[in-house]
Design a protein around this motif. Structure first.
Motif, PDB file in Angstrom:
ATOM      1  N   ARG A 101       0.835  -1.209   0.000  1.00 28.09           N
ATOM      2  CA  ARG A 101       0.000   0.000   0.000  1.00 28.09           C
ATOM      3  C   ARG A 101       0.865   1.253   0.000  1.00 28.09           C
ATOM      4  O   ARG A 101       0.569   2.225  -0.695  1.00 28.09           O
ATOM      5  CB  ARG A 101      -0.925  -0.037   1.214  1.00 28.09           C
ATOM      6  CG  ARG A 101      -1.807   1.187   1.416  1.00 28.09           C
ATOM      7  CD  ARG A 101      -2.923   0.830   2.386  1.00 28.09           C
ATOM      8  NE  ARG A 101      -3.578   1.977   2.977  1.00 28.09           N
ATOM      9  CZ  ARG A 101      -4.462   2.771   2.355  1.00 28.09           C
ATOM     10  NH1 ARG A 101      -4.767   2.535   1.093  1.00 28.09           N
ATOM     11  NH2 ARG A 101      -5.029   3.778   2.994  1.00 28.09           N
ATOM     12  N   ARG A 102       1.949   1.210   0.754  1.00 25.73           N
ATOM     13  CA  ARG A 102       2.837   2.371   0.846  1.00 25.73           C
ATOM     14  C   ARG A 102       3.969   2.348  -0.193  1.00 25.73           C
ATOM     15  O   ARG A 102       4.760   3.285  -0.244  1.00 25.73           O
ATOM     16  CB  ARG A 102       3.441   2.442   2.246  1.00 25.73           C
ATOM     17  CG  ARG A 102       2.446   2.865   3.308  1.00 25.73           C
ATOM     18  CD  ARG A 102       3.122   3.057   4.644  1.00 25.73           C
ATOM     19  NE  ARG A 102       2.259   3.755   5.598  1.00 25.73           N
ATOM     20  CZ  ARG A 102       2.609   4.034   6.848  1.00 25.73           C
ATOM     21  NH1 ARG A 102       3.799   3.668   7.293  1.00 25.73           N
ATOM     22  NH2 ARG A 102       1.783   4.678   7.647  1.00 25.73           N
ATOM     23  N   LYS A 103       4.030   1.251  -0.946  1.00 28.36           N
ATOM     24  CA  LYS A 103       5.105   1.101  -1.941  1.00 28.36           C
ATOM     25  C   LYS A 103       6.473   1.286  -1.279  1.00 28.36           C
ATOM     26  O   LYS A 103       7.364   1.963  -1.810  1.00 28.36           O
ATOM     27  CB  LYS A 103       4.922   2.095  -3.089  1.00 28.36           C
ATOM     28  CG  LYS A 103       3.598   1.949  -3.836  1.00 28.36           C
ATOM     29  CD  LYS A 103       3.477   2.971  -4.964  1.00 28.36           C
ATOM     30  CE  LYS A 103       2.198   2.780  -5.752  1.00 28.36           C
ATOM     31  NZ  LYS A 103       0.989   3.020  -4.935  1.00 28.36           N
ATOM     32  N   SER A 104       6.637   0.660  -0.109  1.00 31.77           N
ATOM     33  CA  SER A 104       7.844   0.888   0.688  1.00 31.77           C
ATOM     34  C   SER A 104       8.893  -0.211   0.560  1.00 31.77           C
ATOM     35  O   SER A 104       9.982  -0.076   1.121  1.00 31.77           O
ATOM     36  CB  SER A 104       7.465   1.068   2.166  1.00 31.77           C
ATOM     37  OG  SER A 104       6.691  -0.017   2.623  1.00 31.77           O
ATOM     38  N   GLY A 105       8.576  -1.300  -0.144  1.00 36.75           N
ATOM     39  CA  GLY A 105       9.597  -2.294  -0.458  1.00 36.75           C
ATOM     40  C   GLY A 105       9.867  -3.296   0.657  1.00 36.75           C
ATOM     41  O   GLY A 105       9.308  -3.239   1.747  1.00 36.75           O
ATOM     42  N   ASN A 106      10.783  -4.221   0.358  1.00 36.56           N
ATOM     43  CA  ASN A 106      11.069  -5.344   1.244  1.00 36.56           C
ATOM     44  C   ASN A 106      11.683  -4.911   2.574  1.00 36.56           C
ATOM     45  O   ASN A 106      11.442  -5.537   3.608  1.00 36.56           O
ATOM     46  CB  ASN A 106      12.001  -6.339   0.557  1.00 36.56           C
ATOM     47  CG  ASN A 106      11.326  -7.021  -0.624  1.00 36.56           C
ATOM     48  OD1 ASN A 106      10.098  -7.121  -0.677  1.00 36.56           O
ATOM     49  ND2 ASN A 106      12.123  -7.491  -1.570  1.00 36.56           N
ATOM     50  N   TYR A 107      12.515  -3.863   2.542  1.00 43.41           N
ATOM     51  CA  TYR A 107      13.179  -3.417   3.777  1.00 43.41           C
ATOM     52  C   TYR A 107      12.143  -3.035   4.825  1.00 43.41           C
ATOM     53  O   TYR A 107      12.200  -3.485   5.974  1.00 43.41           O
ATOM     54  CB  TYR A 107      14.094  -2.228   3.468  1.00 43.41           C
ATOM     55  CG  TYR A 107      14.696  -1.596   4.698  1.00 43.41           C
ATOM     56  CD1 TYR A 107      15.767  -2.186   5.354  1.00 43.41           C
ATOM     57  CD2 TYR A 107      14.177  -0.395   5.209  1.00 43.41           C
ATOM     58  CE1 TYR A 107      16.314  -1.602   6.488  1.00 43.41           C
ATOM     59  CE2 TYR A 107      14.724   0.193   6.337  1.00 43.41           C
ATOM     60  CZ  TYR A 107      15.789  -0.414   6.972  1.00 43.41           C
ATOM     61  OH  TYR A 107      16.320   0.163   8.090  1.00 43.41           O
ATOM     62  N   TYR A 108      11.174  -2.204   4.436  1.00 41.32           N
ATOM     63  CA  TYR A 108      10.157  -1.791   5.394  1.00 41.32           C
ATOM     64  C   TYR A 108       9.164  -2.907   5.693  1.00 41.32           C
ATOM     65  O   TYR A 108       8.624  -2.975   6.798  1.00 41.32           O
ATOM     66  CB  TYR A 108       9.439  -0.532   4.904  1.00 41.32           C
ATOM     67  CG  TYR A 108      10.208   0.721   5.217  1.00 41.32           C
ATOM     68  CD1 TYR A 108      10.214   1.250   6.505  1.00 41.32           C
ATOM     69  CD2 TYR A 108      10.950   1.363   4.240  1.00 41.32           C
ATOM     70  CE1 TYR A 108      10.930   2.396   6.806  1.00 41.32           C
ATOM     71  CE2 TYR A 108      11.677   2.517   4.532  1.00 41.32           C
ATOM     72  CZ  TYR A 108      11.662   3.024   5.818  1.00 41.32           C
ATOM     73  OH  TYR A 108      12.385   4.152   6.119  1.00 41.32           O
ATOM     74  N   GLU A 109       8.943  -3.785   4.741  1.00 40.77           N
ATOM     75  CA  GLU A 109       8.061  -4.922   5.030  1.00 40.77           C
ATOM     76  C   GLU A 109       8.605  -5.733   6.194  1.00 40.77           C
ATOM     77  O   GLU A 109       7.849  -6.176   7.074  1.00 40.77           O
ATOM     78  CB  GLU A 109       7.900  -5.811   3.799  1.00 40.77           C
ATOM     79  CG  GLU A 109       6.961  -6.983   4.047  1.00 40.77           C
ATOM     80  CD  GLU A 109       6.772  -7.887   2.837  1.00 40.77           C
ATOM     81  OE1 GLU A 109       6.369  -9.054   3.033  1.00 40.77           O
ATOM     82  OE2 GLU A 109       7.035  -7.425   1.703  1.00 40.77           O
ATOM     83  N   ALA A 110       9.913  -5.933   6.225  1.00 39.67           N
ATOM     84  CA  ALA A 110      10.529  -6.682   7.328  1.00 39.67           C
ATOM     85  C   ALA A 110      10.349  -5.954   8.656  1.00 39.67           C
ATOM     86  O   ALA A 110      10.090  -6.580   9.696  1.00 39.67           O
ATOM     87  CB  ALA A 110      12.013  -6.907   7.040  1.00 39.67           C
ATOM     88  N   ILE A 111      10.469  -4.637   8.639  1.00 38.12           N
ATOM     89  CA  ILE A 111      10.260  -3.850   9.861  1.00 38.12           C
ATOM     90  C   ILE A 111       8.801  -3.937  10.298  1.00 38.12           C
ATOM     91  O   ILE A 111       8.498  -4.128  11.484  1.00 38.12           O
ATOM     92  CB  ILE A 111      10.684  -2.387   9.633  1.00 38.12           C
ATOM     93  CG1 ILE A 111      12.197  -2.313   9.429  1.00 38.12           C
ATOM     94  CG2 ILE A 111      10.248  -1.503  10.803  1.00 38.12           C
ATOM     95  CD1 ILE A 111      12.705  -0.933   9.086  1.00 38.12           C
ATOM     96  N   TYR A 112       7.883  -3.799   9.335  1.00 37.09           N
ATOM     97  CA  TYR A 112       6.453  -3.899   9.665  1.00 37.09           C
ATOM     98  C   TYR A 112       6.133  -5.256  10.293  1.00 37.09           C
ATOM     99  O   TYR A 112       5.339  -5.336  11.240  1.00 37.09           O
ATOM    100  CB  TYR A 112       5.597  -3.700   8.417  1.00 37.09           C
ATOM    101  CG  TYR A 112       5.720  -2.362   7.739  1.00 37.09           C
ATOM    102  CD1 TYR A 112       6.070  -1.210   8.441  1.00 37.09           C
ATOM    103  CD2 TYR A 112       5.487  -2.239   6.371  1.00 37.09           C
ATOM    104  CE1 TYR A 112       6.179   0.012   7.798  1.00 37.09           C
ATOM    105  CE2 TYR A 112       5.587  -1.017   5.720  1.00 37.09           C
ATOM    106  CZ  TYR A 112       5.942   0.103   6.437  1.00 37.09           C
ATOM    107  OH  TYR A 112       6.045   1.306   5.794  1.00 37.09           O
ATOM    108  N   GLU A 113       6.732  -6.305   9.786  1.00 37.55           N
ATOM    109  CA  GLU A 113       6.469  -7.641  10.328  1.00 37.55           C
ATOM    110  C   GLU A 113       7.049  -7.766  11.732  1.00 37.55           C
ATOM    111  O   GLU A 113       6.412  -8.339  12.631  1.00 37.55           O
ATOM    112  CB  GLU A 113       7.066  -8.713   9.420  1.00 37.55           C
ATOM    113  CG  GLU A 113       6.765 -10.146   9.866  1.00 37.55           C
ATOM    114  CD  GLU A 113       5.276 -10.437   9.974  1.00 37.55           C
ATOM    115  OE1 GLU A 113       4.876 -11.157  10.921  1.00 37.55           O
ATOM    116  OE2 GLU A 113       4.499  -9.954   9.124  1.00 37.55           O
ATOM    117  N   LYS A 114       8.220  -7.215  11.943  1.00 42.80           N
ATOM    118  CA  LYS A 114       8.887  -7.324  13.252  1.00 42.80           C
ATOM    119  C   LYS A 114       8.071  -6.663  14.350  1.00 42.80           C
ATOM    120  O   LYS A 114       8.024  -7.161  15.482  1.00 42.80           O
ATOM    121  CB  LYS A 114      10.271  -6.691  13.174  1.00 42.80           C
ATOM    122  CG  LYS A 114      11.066  -6.770  14.473  1.00 42.80           C
ATOM    123  CD  LYS A 114      12.469  -6.216  14.301  1.00 42.80           C
ATOM    124  CE  LYS A 114      13.273  -6.344  15.589  1.00 42.80           C
ATOM    125  NZ  LYS A 114      14.649  -5.827  15.432  1.00 42.80           N
TER     126      LYS A 114
END
Length: 267
Positions: free
Chosen positions: A49-62
């Motif tokens: 949704r935010r087009k923030s990529g894999n790096y932020y996806e990992a942070i969001y999951e954490k």
């Protein structure tokens, strides 16, 4: 009029429920009116949704709050005599948090998505005392105007001035915008240790303040740590706000009782 103070837990729970519960208890002890969580059901969906990529996806999951925490956090807040709020980021999550929150929050990154904002409306109508509090960082003058129109039309929306920098330097806070843009409050990302920004925002017209809270044991690498206050700092921050309320007063110039003893000397 009392200024509403919101202690933002954000990611400072470090994905540990005991820390989340301790943060809520600390918010209440410091004098906050609400503790607030951030909820997204899917890190992948949020990153898309935010087009923030894999790096932020990992942070969001954490730092993702499990759905099962929501009723526990709401009960924890209630047990300490304060309210509970949550920020949603995905449209499908609004219905999930609606069972537990006193008010909803929309972050600056989603504030321009009017369809998303309007998706909250049916849940506001279910409880007339509920508010939708929207941060307005990153928005231009045209978008702010549209948000003010939404506020006028609905009546349950409150708009917060916000500087979407983490942390935000003192010179970037731009608090005059609260009054200049007819905003209702301030979402405070000032660098940790700035304990008077809330009081200054109140003097600039804010009636709602949101500020991040962390524990001493919060991971220093936590993305919210640089702009989050320790419990004792939050307590001082809120004391400063209450002092500022007292200083603002509610007397007219000709009715201030503090001047009564001096009136007989008036020429």
């Amino acid at each position: 009029m009392k200024t509403l103070t919101i202690a933002e837990i954000g990611s400072c729970h470090d994905h540990n429920y005991n820390q989340a519960a301790e943060l809520i208890a600390a918010a209440a002890k410091a004098g906050a009116d609400y503790a607030k969580a951030q909820y997204w059901s899917s890190a992948k969906r949020l990153a898309e949704r935010r087009k923030s990529g894999n790096y932020y996806e990992a942070i969001y999951e954490k730092y993702r709050v499990p759905e099962g925490w929501l009723p526990l956090m709401a009960d924890q807040a209630k047990s300490h005599g304060i309210g509970f709020m949550a920020t949603c980021y995905l449209p499908e999550d609004i219905a999930v948090v609606s069972h537990y929150v006193d008010h909803f929050k929309v972050a600056s990154f989603e504030a321009a998505d009017l369809r998303f904002i309007r998706a909250h409306y049916q849940y506001l109508q279910q409880q007339p005392s509920r508010r939708l509090i929207v941060s307005t960082g990153l928005q231009d003058a045209a978008m702010l105007k549209r948000l003010r129109i939404e506020r006028t039309a609905l009546g349950s929306i409150r708009l917060l001035h916000c500087v979407s920098a983490y942390p935000a330097s003192v010179e970037s806070l731009n608090l005059h915008q609260i009054r200049a843009e007819s905003l209702d409050g301030f979402s405070d990302h000032a660098a940790a240790g700035c304990l008077f920004s809330g009081a200054m925002a109140l003097a600039s017209g804010a009636s709602i303040l949101e500020v991040h809270l962390r524990l001493q044991e919060t991971d220093p690498q936590n993305p919210d740590a640089p702009h989050a206050l320790l419990p004792e700092q939050l307590a001082e921050y809120i004391r400063n706000v209450r002092t500022a309320e007292t200083m603002m007063g509610n007397h007219s110039r000709i009715e201030n009782p503090a001047e009564d003893a001096m009136r007989i000397y008036k020429v």
